[in-house]
Scaffold this motif. Structure first.
Motif, PDB file in Angstrom:
ATOM      1  N   GLU A   1       5.582  -9.794   2.691  1.00  0.00           N
ATOM      2  CA  GLU A   1       4.725  -8.428   2.206  1.00  0.00           C
ATOM      3  C   GLU A   1       5.210  -7.527   1.029  1.00  0.00           C
ATOM      4  O   GLU A   1       6.521  -8.033   0.602  1.00  0.00           O
ATOM      5  CB  GLU A   1       5.136  -7.358   3.461  1.00  0.00           C
ATOM      6  CG  GLU A   1       6.525  -7.169   3.849  1.00  0.00           C
ATOM      7  CD  GLU A   1       6.730  -6.000   4.907  1.00  0.00           C
ATOM      8  OE1 GLU A   1       7.484  -4.988   5.048  1.00  0.00           O
ATOM      9  OE2 GLU A   1       6.116  -6.364   6.241  1.00  0.00           O
TER      10      GLU A   1
ATOM     11  N   MET B   1      -0.051  -1.687   6.415  1.00  0.00           N
ATOM     12  CA  MET B   1      -0.828  -3.056   6.590  1.00  0.00           C
ATOM     13  C   MET B   1      -1.149  -3.488   8.147  1.00  0.00           C
ATOM     14  O   MET B   1      -2.110  -4.218   8.355  1.00  0.00           O
ATOM     15  CB  MET B   1      -0.144  -4.222   5.997  1.00  0.00           C
ATOM     16  CG  MET B   1       0.105  -4.041   4.540  1.00  0.00           C
ATOM     17  SD  MET B   1      -1.126  -4.513   3.550  1.00  0.00           S
ATOM     18  CE  MET B   1      -1.366  -6.262   3.646  1.00  0.00           C
TER      19      MET B   1
ATOM     20  N   LYS C   1       2.043  -2.249  -0.822  1.00  0.00           N
ATOM     21  CA  LYS C   1       1.071  -2.095  -0.042  1.00  0.00           C
ATOM     22  C   LYS C   1       1.328  -1.688   1.298  1.00  0.00           C
ATOM     23  O   LYS C   1       0.469  -1.111   2.071  1.00  0.00           O
ATOM     24  CB  LYS C   1       0.683  -3.571   0.168  1.00  0.00           C
ATOM     25  CG  LYS C   1      -0.304  -4.070  -1.127  1.00  0.00           C
ATOM     26  CD  LYS C   1      -0.971  -5.246  -1.067  1.00  0.00           C
ATOM     27  CE  LYS C   1      -1.932  -5.587  -1.984  1.00  0.00           C
ATOM     28  NZ  LYS C   1      -2.360  -6.888  -1.958  1.00  0.00           N
TER      29      LYS C   1
ATOM     30  N   TRP D   1      -8.297  -7.904  -2.391  1.00  0.00           N
ATOM     31  CA  TRP D   1      -7.171  -7.213  -2.688  1.00  0.00           C
ATOM     32  C   TRP D   1      -5.562  -7.887  -2.567  1.00  0.00           C
ATOM     33  O   TRP D   1      -4.645  -7.451  -2.608  1.00  0.00           O
ATOM     34  CB  TRP D   1      -7.037  -5.708  -2.364  1.00  0.00           C
ATOM     35  CG  TRP D   1      -6.774  -5.552  -0.722  1.00  0.00           C
ATOM     36  CD1 TRP D   1      -7.303  -6.367   0.325  1.00  0.00           C
ATOM     37  CD2 TRP D   1      -5.894  -4.811  -0.178  1.00  0.00           C
ATOM     38  NE1 TRP D   1      -6.801  -6.081   1.468  1.00  0.00           N
ATOM     39  CE2 TRP D   1      -5.762  -4.891   1.096  1.00  0.00           C
ATOM     40  CE3 TRP D   1      -4.891  -3.948  -0.532  1.00  0.00           C
ATOM     41  CZ2 TRP D   1      -5.071  -4.291   2.110  1.00  0.00           C
ATOM     42  CZ3 TRP D   1      -4.135  -3.294   0.240  1.00  0.00           C
ATOM     43  CH2 TRP D   1      -4.328  -3.435   1.687  1.00  0.00           C
ATOM     44  N   ASN D   2      -5.864  -9.029  -1.712  1.00  0.00           N
ATOM     45  CA  ASN D   2      -4.717 -10.103  -1.174  1.00  0.00           C
ATOM     46  C   ASN D   2      -4.888 -11.116  -2.127  1.00  0.00           C
ATOM     47  O   ASN D   2      -4.046 -12.169  -1.779  1.00  0.00           O
ATOM     48  CB  ASN D   2      -4.764  -9.985   0.251  1.00  0.00           C
ATOM     49  CG  ASN D   2      -4.585  -8.892   0.904  1.00  0.00           C
ATOM     50  OD1 ASN D   2      -3.756  -7.993   0.523  1.00  0.00           O
ATOM     51  ND2 ASN D   2      -5.047  -8.696   2.139  1.00  0.00           N
TER      52      ASN D   2
ATOM     53  N   GLN E   1       0.971 -13.851   5.182  1.00  0.00           N
ATOM     54  CA  GLN E   1       1.312 -12.343   4.476  1.00  0.00           C
ATOM     55  C   GLN E   1       0.947 -11.262   6.001  1.00  0.00           C
ATOM     56  O   GLN E   1       0.531 -12.108   6.940  1.00  0.00           O
ATOM     57  CB  GLN E   1       0.172 -12.007   3.714  1.00  0.00           C
ATOM     58  CG  GLN E   1       0.219 -10.635   3.351  1.00  0.00           C
ATOM     59  CD  GLN E   1      -1.104 -10.079   2.644  1.00  0.00           C
ATOM     60  OE1 GLN E   1      -1.911 -10.912   2.488  1.00  0.00           O
ATOM     61  NE2 GLN E   1      -1.076  -9.105   1.785  1.00  0.00           N
TER      62      GLN E   1
ATOM     63  N   THR F   1      -2.233 -10.929   8.838  1.00  0.00           N
ATOM     64  CA  THR F   1      -3.077 -11.869   8.662  1.00  0.00           C
ATOM     65  C   THR F   1      -3.320 -12.574  10.084  1.00  0.00           C
ATOM     66  O   THR F   1      -4.117 -13.655  10.004  1.00  0.00           O
ATOM     67  CB  THR F   1      -2.778 -12.973   7.814  1.00  0.00           C
ATOM     68  OG1 THR F   1      -1.467 -13.253   8.051  1.00  0.00           O
ATOM     69  CG2 THR F   1      -2.762 -12.434   6.107  1.00  0.00           C
TER      70      THR F   1
ATOM     71  N   GLU G   1      -1.233 -12.531  -2.814  1.00  0.00           N
ATOM     72  CA  GLU G   1      -0.541 -13.241  -1.459  1.00  0.00           C
ATOM     73  C   GLU G   1      -1.137 -14.344  -0.975  1.00  0.00           C
ATOM     74  O   GLU G   1      -0.471 -15.140  -0.140  1.00  0.00           O
ATOM     75  CB  GLU G   1      -0.295 -12.081  -0.565  1.00  0.00           C
ATOM     76  CG  GLU G   1       0.289 -10.865  -0.580  1.00  0.00           C
ATOM     77  CD  GLU G   1      -0.352  -9.769  -1.736  1.00  0.00           C
ATOM     78  OE1 GLU G   1       0.400  -8.473  -1.606  1.00  0.00           O
ATOM     79  OE2 GLU G   1      -1.403 -10.040  -2.314  1.00  0.00           O
ATOM     80  N   THR G   2      -2.450 -14.189  -0.966  1.00  0.00           N
ATOM     81  CA  THR G   2      -2.957 -15.576  -0.399  1.00  0.00           C
ATOM     82  C   THR G   2      -3.014 -16.823  -1.134  1.00  0.00           C
ATOM     83  O   THR G   2      -2.734 -17.983  -0.622  1.00  0.00           O
ATOM     84  CB  THR G   2      -4.801 -15.333  -0.223  1.00  0.00           C
ATOM     85  OG1 THR G   2      -4.902 -14.145   0.450  1.00  0.00           O
ATOM     86  CG2 THR G   2      -5.288 -16.574   0.229  1.00  0.00           C
TER      87      THR G   2
ATOM     88  N   GLU H   1     -11.138  -3.028   5.310  1.00  0.00           N
ATOM     89  CA  GLU H   1     -11.622  -3.795   4.257  1.00  0.00           C
ATOM     90  C   GLU H   1     -12.859  -3.647   4.128  1.00  0.00           C
ATOM     91  O   GLU H   1     -13.523  -3.720   3.043  1.00  0.00           O
ATOM     92  CB  GLU H   1     -11.205  -5.551   4.367  1.00  0.00           C
ATOM     93  CG  GLU H   1      -9.675  -5.407   4.021  1.00  0.00           C
ATOM     94  CD  GLU H   1      -9.119  -6.853   4.607  1.00  0.00           C
ATOM     95  OE1 GLU H   1      -8.114  -7.376   4.443  1.00  0.00           O
ATOM     96  OE2 GLU H   1     -10.048  -7.391   5.281  1.00  0.00           O
TER      97      GLU H   1
END
Length: 363
Positions: free
Chosen positions: A250, A206, A254, A322-323, A97, A100, A326-327, A23
């Motif tokens: 997920e 991921m 991704k 970019w998440n 996710q 994490t 999902e977050t 990242e």
């Protein structure tokens, strides 16, 4: 016989990992801010106008990238383990996710980076060794739910699937699941190591070592007052601690999942969706029917969500732009779970207590 049960809410804490090396290399922006004092989390939408206010959520505790494994254990897990020593059921589970830090939170690495599961081992046996007036029996089991099949990770054949059954008094259980009596921290560590070797993991884009199954490590703690042990009427208290590492939610786009990985992801997402439906049904209060039977995971967590258990949910998330979707989904999921009311009570003299049966052997 059981003690009185007062409703208490599921405790929900959130943990955000730091930006990872990929990242950072990709120049990703951090969109999660945490106020560790107030337990508040702010999430900025990277696609929104700069004038748009961030979304905010408040939890029982918020842990940022600077928090230690010890802090999380002491503040959020230790009270549950203490309760289990007193005869309550307790569940700690990590949700979030993929990639994490759920397995890091629950298992971690030896030493300072040890997670909740190994730290609970030392805590339990400190309690056992520190109370000379109580006779103890500690048992451990370890299962995984892989592609909606329940497997015993301590079995000689861990790929065998087991049936989930329900008993009128003791509730949901797994038929044929091995439980080993353990007498020390190293014995518990050995049980965990054996089971971990048998757990289903696989590489995705991921996460190099992604959990492809949900796992539940259970420790049953039976205690009897030694002074009462000579008397067959001596009270036995039985606490059960469930330590749950959920597979990550997920998106195929991704993770790059194909073939077996994609089949696994589909089953993982279905069971997590069933878990979300159970949480929603418990919280909205309109539905008399709670869909526990929609997945193996929700059946095995039935007592932990709305039942006779003290429960802590650790919601794990990443901080990168970019998440965002999902977050946000994780935060909403966790926010709903805060409103679940459980009715924990001390388990006294259950019919399936093994301590009386093994009293002569222990002496």
């Amino acid at each position: 016989m059981t003690g009185g049960a007062n409703p208490e809410a599921v405790k929900v804490v959130v943990r955000c990992r730091p930006l990872n090396s990929k990242e950072k290399a990709d120049g990703r922006a951090q969109i999660v801010d945490m106020d560790t004092k107030s337990g508040q989390v702010s999430l900025r939408n990277p696609a929104a106008d700069s004038s748009e206010a961030p979304k905010t959520f408040t939890f029982d505790a918020a842990y940022d990238a600077n928090c230690t494994q010890e802090q999380i254990y002491e503040q959020s897990a230790k009270p549950i383990v203490n309760s289990c020593m007193q005869g309550y059921n307790g569940t700690i589970f990590a949700y979030g996710q993929t990639g994490t830090g759920k397995s890091h939170t629950m298992t971690g690495q030896p030493g300072e980076q040890a997670g909740i599961i190994p730290r609970s081992f030392a805590h339990i046996f400190e309690g056992v060794e520190g109370s000379s007036d109580t006779q103890w029996m500690v048992r451990a089991s370890f299962l995984e739910i892989y592609n909606e099949e329940v497997r015993d990770l301590l079995s000689k054949d861990p790929k065998n699937k087991l049936d989930v059954k329900e008993h009128k008094e003791s509730g949901v259980y797994v038929k044929g699941l091995n439980a080993f009596v353990v007498k020390s921290v190293p014995e518990l560590q050995n049980v965990l190591a054996v089971g971990d070797k048998n757990r289903s993991t696989g590489a995705t884009m991921m996460n190099q070592d992604s959990s492809r199954s949900h796992s539940i490590f259970s420790i049953t703690i039976e205690g009897m007052d030694k002074n009462a042990a000579a008397n067959s009427e001596g009270h036995i208290r039985v606490g059960k601690l469930n330590l749950v590492d959920l597979a990550g939610s997920e998106r195929q786009s991704k993770t790059g999942a194909t073939g077996d990985r994609l089949k696994e992801a589909t089953k993982i997402n279905l069971s997590l969706s069933a878990l979300g439906n159970v949480i929603s049904a418990l919280v909205d209060g309109k539905s008399g029917h709670i869909p526990y039977r929609d997945s193996k995971l929700t059946r095995l967590l039935q007592d932990s969500l709305g039942g006779n258990t003290k429960t802590v949910m650790v919601a794990n998330m990443g901080p990168a732009d970019w998440n965002y979707d999902e977050t946000l989904s994780t935060l909403r999921y966790a926010n709903r779970a805060k409103n679940i009311k459980n009715k924990p009570r001390i388990n006294e003299d259950p019919k399936d207590a093994m301590l009386r049966e093994f009293q002569d052997e222990i002496k």
